[in-house]
Design a protein around this motif. Structure first.
Motif, PDB file in Angstrom:
ATOM      1  N   LYS A 128      -8.372 -10.900   2.332  1.00  0.00           N
ATOM      2  CA  LYS A 128      -6.715 -11.196   2.524  1.00  0.00           C
ATOM      3  C   LYS A 128      -6.256  -9.935   3.188  1.00  0.00           C
ATOM      4  O   LYS A 128      -6.646  -8.806   2.946  1.00  0.00           O
ATOM      5  CB  LYS A 128      -6.227 -11.564   1.165  1.00  0.00           C
ATOM      6  N   ALA A 129      -5.394 -10.127   3.935  1.00  0.00           N
ATOM      7  CA  ALA A 129      -4.654  -8.810   4.415  1.00  0.00           C
ATOM      8  C   ALA A 129      -3.285  -8.617   3.623  1.00  0.00           C
ATOM      9  O   ALA A 129      -2.543  -9.230   3.103  1.00  0.00           O
ATOM     10  CB  ALA A 129      -4.145  -9.170   5.842  1.00  0.00           C
ATOM     11  N   ALA A 130      -3.303  -7.066   3.455  1.00  0.00           N
ATOM     12  CA  ALA A 130      -2.100  -6.672   2.831  1.00  0.00           C
ATOM     13  C   ALA A 130      -0.749  -6.207   3.922  1.00  0.00           C
ATOM     14  O   ALA A 130      -1.397  -5.539   4.914  1.00  0.00           O
ATOM     15  CB  ALA A 130      -2.604  -5.674   2.002  1.00  0.00           C
ATOM     16  N   PRO A 131       0.279  -6.747   3.853  1.00  0.00           N
ATOM     17  CA  PRO A 131       1.217  -6.525   4.669  1.00  0.00           C
ATOM     18  C   PRO A 131       1.450  -4.856   4.940  1.00  0.00           C
ATOM     19  O   PRO A 131       1.502  -4.114   3.988  1.00  0.00           O
ATOM     20  CB  PRO A 131       2.655  -7.085   4.145  1.00  0.00           C
ATOM     21  N   ALA A 132       1.385  -4.487   6.271  1.00  0.00           N
ATOM     22  CA  ALA A 132       1.570  -2.996   6.383  1.00  0.00           C
ATOM     23  C   ALA A 132       2.138  -2.817   7.813  1.00  0.00           C
ATOM     24  O   ALA A 132       1.701  -3.595   8.772  1.00  0.00           O
ATOM     25  CB  ALA A 132       0.519  -2.058   5.980  1.00  0.00           C
ATOM     26  N   PHE A 133       2.866  -1.574   8.247  1.00  0.00           N
ATOM     27  CA  PHE A 133       3.228  -1.295   9.461  1.00  0.00           C
ATOM     28  C   PHE A 133       1.929  -0.776  10.110  1.00  0.00           C
ATOM     29  O   PHE A 133       1.071   0.042   9.504  1.00  0.00           O
ATOM     30  CB  PHE A 133       4.300  -0.497   9.462  1.00  0.00           C
ATOM     31  N   LEU A 134       1.689  -0.579  11.672  1.00  0.00           N
ATOM     32  CA  LEU A 134       0.627   0.030  12.070  1.00  0.00           C
ATOM     33  C   LEU A 134       0.695   1.542  12.010  1.00  0.00           C
ATOM     34  O   LEU A 134      -0.266   2.184  12.169  1.00  0.00           O
ATOM     35  CB  LEU A 134       0.696  -0.449  13.801  1.00  0.00           C
ATOM     36  N   ALA A 140       6.886   2.130   4.795  1.00  0.00           N
ATOM     37  CA  ALA A 140       6.070   1.617   4.236  1.00  0.00           C
ATOM     38  C   ALA A 140       6.635   0.212   3.921  1.00  0.00           C
ATOM     39  O   ALA A 140       7.886   0.175   3.712  1.00  0.00           O
ATOM     40  CB  ALA A 140       5.624   2.017   2.921  1.00  0.00           C
ATOM     41  N   ILE A 141       5.976  -0.810   4.151  1.00  0.00           N
ATOM     42  CA  ILE A 141       6.161  -2.225   3.801  1.00  0.00           C
ATOM     43  C   ILE A 141       5.662  -2.549   2.198  1.00  0.00           C
ATOM     44  O   ILE A 141       4.619  -2.187   1.951  1.00  0.00           O
ATOM     45  CB  ILE A 141       5.516  -3.100   4.846  1.00  0.00           C
ATOM     46  N   ASP A 142       6.772  -3.107   1.553  1.00  0.00           N
ATOM     47  CA  ASP A 142       6.346  -3.575   0.279  1.00  0.00           C
ATOM     48  C   ASP A 142       5.592  -4.825   0.175  1.00  0.00           C
ATOM     49  O   ASP A 142       5.979  -5.970   0.644  1.00  0.00           O
ATOM     50  CB  ASP A 142       7.664  -3.659  -0.705  1.00  0.00           C
TER      51      ASP A 142
END
Length: 234
Positions: A128-134, A140-142
């Motif tokens: 699964k992918a964890a939400p995050a900015f490049l 940070a994205i929570d």
């Protein structure tokens, strides 16, 4: 120009609730000279009439994992506002730059209601992918936050003064319109070296200093000695 950049169809809307026109919002925003940072925030974290950009096209039938609406949002945000081509990295680690499949899925997951399954060449890899900015150093994205909050966080990180890439990409596009060639070419590959990095940086800082006023930057370019010089053969 802006309809092309933002994948806006002025003649039709697509089925399934995606690909809605943003024409009225776009015309109003340009007519009132909306500051570019606000313009971008309203496209990423939609207001009334601007949501068609993020919704993307909900294609009929079975669609490749690299073309689901969440991935379209990630691809479009990266390309239009950061000058980054992550389309290769939507299927596999990119062969043309350093972006990875997992980084692209992390960006796409910001727009997802549920954790996204990572697919390599349309086959799930069991992660699964964890939400995050490049660029996590910019903010940070929570990952535990609901989708609406994650999208708002992304819009704020993208338009933060710390993100100099936003202004550089914008002024490079304007330069390319008026001169026929960007300071960085292609304009969607902002990792390439600029032929005049000082000029690119100066224009970007000037845009931010003047409250992201695109008309100010256009006037600056069009009244410059550079623009008024005679053209020469290629």
């Amino acid at each position: 120009f802006w309809s092309d950049c933002l994948r806006n169809s002025m003649s039709r809307s697509y089925h399934g609730g995606g690909g809605k026109q943003i024409t009225n919002w776009l015309k109003t925003s340009l007519a009132e000279n909306k500051p570019y940072d606000q313009f971008v925030r309203e496209l990423i974290n939609p207001v009334g009439g601007s949501d068609g950009f993020i919704k993307g096209v909900a294609w009929r039938g079975t669609v490749n994992a690299s073309q689901v609406t969440e991935m379209q949002a990630a691809q479009n945000v990266a390309q239009v506002f950061l000058g980054l081509n992550i389309k290769c990295a939507s299927c596999h680690d990119s062969f043309i730059n350093d972006w990875t499949l997992k980084q692209t899925y992390s960006l796409a997951s910001i727009f997802a209601d549920q954790p996204m399954d990572i697919h390599r060449c349309n086959k799930p890899i069991g992660e699964k992918a964890a939400p995050a900015f490049l660029y996590p150093e910019l903010g940070a994205i929570d990952p535990s936050a609901p989708r609406a909050e994650r999208v708002k966080q992304l819009s704020e990180i993208m338009t933060s003064p710390k993100n100099g890439r936003l202004a550089r990409t914008a002024v490079n596009r304007l330069w390319a319109i008026f001169f026929g060639r960007g300071l960085v070419e292609p304009v969607d590959e902002m990792d390439n070296p600029a032929w005049n990095q000082d000029l690119l940086d100066w224009l970007a800082v000037d845009l931010v200093t003047n409250s992201y006023d695109l008309k100010h930057t256009m006037q600056m370019i069009l009244t410059s000695q550079a623009y008024q010089r005679a053209s020469v053969p290629y």
